[in-house]
Motif scaffolding. Sequence first.
Motif, PDB file in Angstrom:
ATOM      1  N   SER A  41     -12.306  98.405 -19.508  1.00  0.00           N
ATOM      2  CA  SER A  41     -12.089  97.490 -18.371  1.00  0.00           C
ATOM      3  C   SER A  41     -10.854  96.623 -18.533  1.00  0.00           C
ATOM      4  O   SER A  41     -10.351  96.076 -17.546  1.00  0.00           O
ATOM      5  CB  SER A  41     -13.311  96.581 -18.204  1.00  0.00           C
ATOM      6  N   GLY A  42     -10.377  96.449 -19.765  1.00  0.00           N
ATOM      7  CA  GLY A  42      -9.243  95.556 -20.008  1.00  0.00           C
ATOM      8  C   GLY A  42      -9.639  94.092 -20.119  1.00  0.00           C
ATOM      9  O   GLY A  42      -8.785  93.235 -20.368  1.00  0.00           O
ATOM     10  N   VAL A  43     -10.919  93.782 -19.954  1.00  0.00           N
ATOM     11  CA  VAL A  43     -11.369  92.386 -20.070  1.00  0.00           C
ATOM     12  C   VAL A  43     -11.165  91.900 -21.509  1.00  0.00           C
ATOM     13  O   VAL A  43     -11.527  92.591 -22.466  1.00  0.00           O
ATOM     14  CB  VAL A  43     -12.864  92.260 -19.673  1.00  0.00           C
ATOM     15  N   VAL A  44     -10.566  90.711 -21.641  1.00  0.00           N
ATOM     16  CA  VAL A  44     -10.445  90.095 -22.961  1.00  0.00           C
ATOM     17  C   VAL A  44     -11.796  89.467 -23.291  1.00  0.00           C
ATOM     18  O   VAL A  44     -12.285  88.592 -22.565  1.00  0.00           O
ATOM     19  CB  VAL A  44      -9.320  89.051 -23.006  1.00  0.00           C
ATOM     20  N   LEU A  63      -3.664  90.363 -34.293  1.00  0.00           N
ATOM     21  CA  LEU A  63      -4.268  91.673 -34.081  1.00  0.00           C
ATOM     22  C   LEU A  63      -4.871  91.752 -32.685  1.00  0.00           C
ATOM     23  O   LEU A  63      -5.351  90.751 -32.143  1.00  0.00           O
ATOM     24  CB  LEU A  63      -5.375  91.901 -35.108  1.00  0.00           C
ATOM     25  N   LEU A  64      -4.843  92.943 -32.141  1.00  0.00           N
ATOM     26  CA  LEU A  64      -5.498  93.228 -30.858  1.00  0.00           C
ATOM     27  C   LEU A  64      -6.360  94.466 -31.062  1.00  0.00           C
ATOM     28  O   LEU A  64      -5.850  95.535 -31.387  1.00  0.00           O
ATOM     29  CB  LEU A  64      -4.446  93.478 -29.774  1.00  0.00           C
ATOM     30  N   LEU A  65      -7.680  94.283 -30.910  1.00  0.00           N
ATOM     31  CA  LEU A  65      -8.599  95.405 -31.058  1.00  0.00           C
ATOM     32  C   LEU A  65      -9.049  95.862 -29.685  1.00  0.00           C
ATOM     33  O   LEU A  65      -9.531  95.043 -28.892  1.00  0.00           O
ATOM     34  CB  LEU A  65      -9.848  94.983 -31.836  1.00  0.00           C
ATOM     35  N   LYS A  66      -8.890  97.124 -29.405  1.00  0.00           N
ATOM     36  CA  LYS A  66      -9.464  97.679 -28.181  1.00  0.00           C
ATOM     37  C   LYS A  66     -10.806  98.278 -28.568  1.00  0.00           C
ATOM     38  O   LYS A  66     -10.872  99.155 -29.440  1.00  0.00           O
ATOM     39  CB  LYS A  66      -8.521  98.698 -27.565  1.00  0.00           C
ATOM     40  N   VAL A  67     -11.850  97.756 -27.938  1.00  0.00           N
ATOM     41  CA  VAL A  67     -13.206  98.063 -28.402  1.00  0.00           C
ATOM     42  C   VAL A  67     -14.108  98.543 -27.277  1.00  0.00           C
ATOM     43  O   VAL A  67     -13.861  98.313 -26.095  1.00  0.00           O
ATOM     44  CB  VAL A  67     -13.864  96.809 -29.045  1.00  0.00           C
ATOM     45  N   VAL A 106      -2.554  92.949 -22.511  1.00  0.00           N
ATOM     46  CA  VAL A 106      -2.398  91.740 -23.327  1.00  0.00           C
ATOM     47  C   VAL A 106      -0.946  91.692 -23.788  1.00  0.00           C
ATOM     48  O   VAL A 106      -0.468  92.606 -24.466  1.00  0.00           O
ATOM     49  CB  VAL A 106      -3.369  91.726 -24.524  1.00  0.00           C
ATOM     50  N   LEU A 107      -0.250  90.641 -23.396  1.00  0.00           N
ATOM     51  CA  LEU A 107       1.197  90.571 -23.600  1.00  0.00           C
ATOM     52  C   LEU A 107       1.573  89.966 -24.948  1.00  0.00           C
ATOM     53  O   LEU A 107       2.474  90.463 -25.629  1.00  0.00           O
ATOM     54  CB  LEU A 107       1.833  89.736 -22.484  1.00  0.00           C
ATOM     55  N   MET A 108       0.925  88.881 -25.311  1.00  0.00           N
ATOM     56  CA  MET A 108       1.329  88.143 -26.512  1.00  0.00           C
ATOM     57  C   MET A 108       0.263  87.118 -26.857  1.00  0.00           C
ATOM     58  O   MET A 108      -0.643  86.853 -26.057  1.00  0.00           O
ATOM     59  CB  MET A 108       2.655  87.408 -26.263  1.00  0.00           C
ATOM     60  N   LEU A 109       0.400  86.558 -28.049  1.00  0.00           N
ATOM     61  CA  LEU A 109      -0.385  85.384 -28.417  1.00  0.00           C
ATOM     62  C   LEU A 109       0.571  84.343 -28.960  1.00  0.00           C
ATOM     63  O   LEU A 109       1.456  84.656 -29.764  1.00  0.00           O
ATOM     64  CB  LEU A 109      -1.440  85.735 -29.464  1.00  0.00           C
ATOM     65  N   CYS A 126       3.951  92.386 -26.854  1.00  0.00           N
ATOM     66  CA  CYS A 126       4.270  92.235 -28.282  1.00  0.00           C
ATOM     67  C   CYS A 126       3.418  93.160 -29.160  1.00  0.00           C
ATOM     68  O   CYS A 126       3.722  93.350 -30.334  1.00  0.00           O
ATOM     69  CB  CYS A 126       4.032  90.794 -28.718  1.00  0.00           C
ATOM     70  N   PHE A 127       2.352  93.707 -28.599  1.00  0.00           N
ATOM     71  CA  PHE A 127       1.436  94.529 -29.404  1.00  0.00           C
ATOM     72  C   PHE A 127       1.851  95.993 -29.310  1.00  0.00           C
ATOM     73  O   PHE A 127       1.349  96.741 -28.465  1.00  0.00           O
ATOM     74  CB  PHE A 127      -0.008  94.327 -28.930  1.00  0.00           C
ATOM     75  N   PHE A 128       2.794  96.387 -30.172  1.00  0.00           N
ATOM     76  CA  PHE A 128       3.285  97.763 -30.109  1.00  0.00           C
ATOM     77  C   PHE A 128       3.201  98.484 -31.443  1.00  0.00           C
ATOM     78  O   PHE A 128       3.682  99.596 -31.571  1.00  0.00           O
ATOM     79  CB  PHE A 128       4.714  97.818 -29.544  1.00  0.00           C
TER      80      PHE A 128
END
Lengths: 133, 133
Positions: free
Chosen positions: A28-31, A86-90, B31-34, B105-107
């Motif tokens: 869904s892309g929801v954070v 970090l960005l986790l896609k879950v 999600v673009l950045m933090l 930024c998450f690449f």
Amino acid sequence: MSKAPAAVPDFSLSTDGLLPAIAQDAQSGVVLMLAYMNAESFAETLATGRAVYYSRSRKRLWRKGEESGNFQQVQEILVDCDGDTLLLKVRQEGGAACHTGRVSCFFHQVTPDGVRITSEPIFDPQERYGKHD
Amino acid sequence: MSKAPAAVPDFSLSTDGLLPAIAQDAQSGVVLMLAYMNAESFAETLATGRAVYYSRSRKRLWRKGEESGNFQQVQEILVDCDGDTLLLKVRQEGGAACHTGRVSCFFHQVTPDGVRITSEPIFDPQERYGKHD
């Protein structure tokens, strides 16, 4: 301007060894939430494919879902340009990431006129977590 | 388990007065950045509708886009259940949030087999930022 990170992720960039980790619903892309990882929790997440954070309040590894059963199956791990986030896609088991029973922890909307609650729980946290408060 | 926050957001929850702020593209969900906000940058963001962060390296307010022209128009500000993390839903002017010229930024994707770059720049940061490195 930042240079390319020396390591991806680079836990030495943080004075306490913790980096913020965003969990986003892969479909869904929801954070969903933001928590913290140390090197050990990151290594376990990478090895097992289940999100493991470091709880700053409990001062120990926090295997997300260990109490609620709402595990996060990690489909992708991304790190930012600086190597310090970090960005986790879950895939969020049980549908709700928040301990309040909501899909996402981000349910307070702030406007110049005040704060508004934007979503309601999809389960009763009292039932899910038992007597734990 | 956390209680409802005393303030939304509650900058007193952080020892250095900074809270993490996630910027998400309001339309695409990317999600673009933090980055980080202090109370002053948050107040200016709320008042102006443009994202203002606090730069930990420059130790001053960072009006996103002040150098590149890539401002972030804030469509919604959300705060999490604990009151200690912000989520901004934004329209990213210029299309790219990252100083490398990438949308996000998450690449860096991390897998058990190593790190892979998942996206390419959509503009040349040398041209956009001039001689600044």
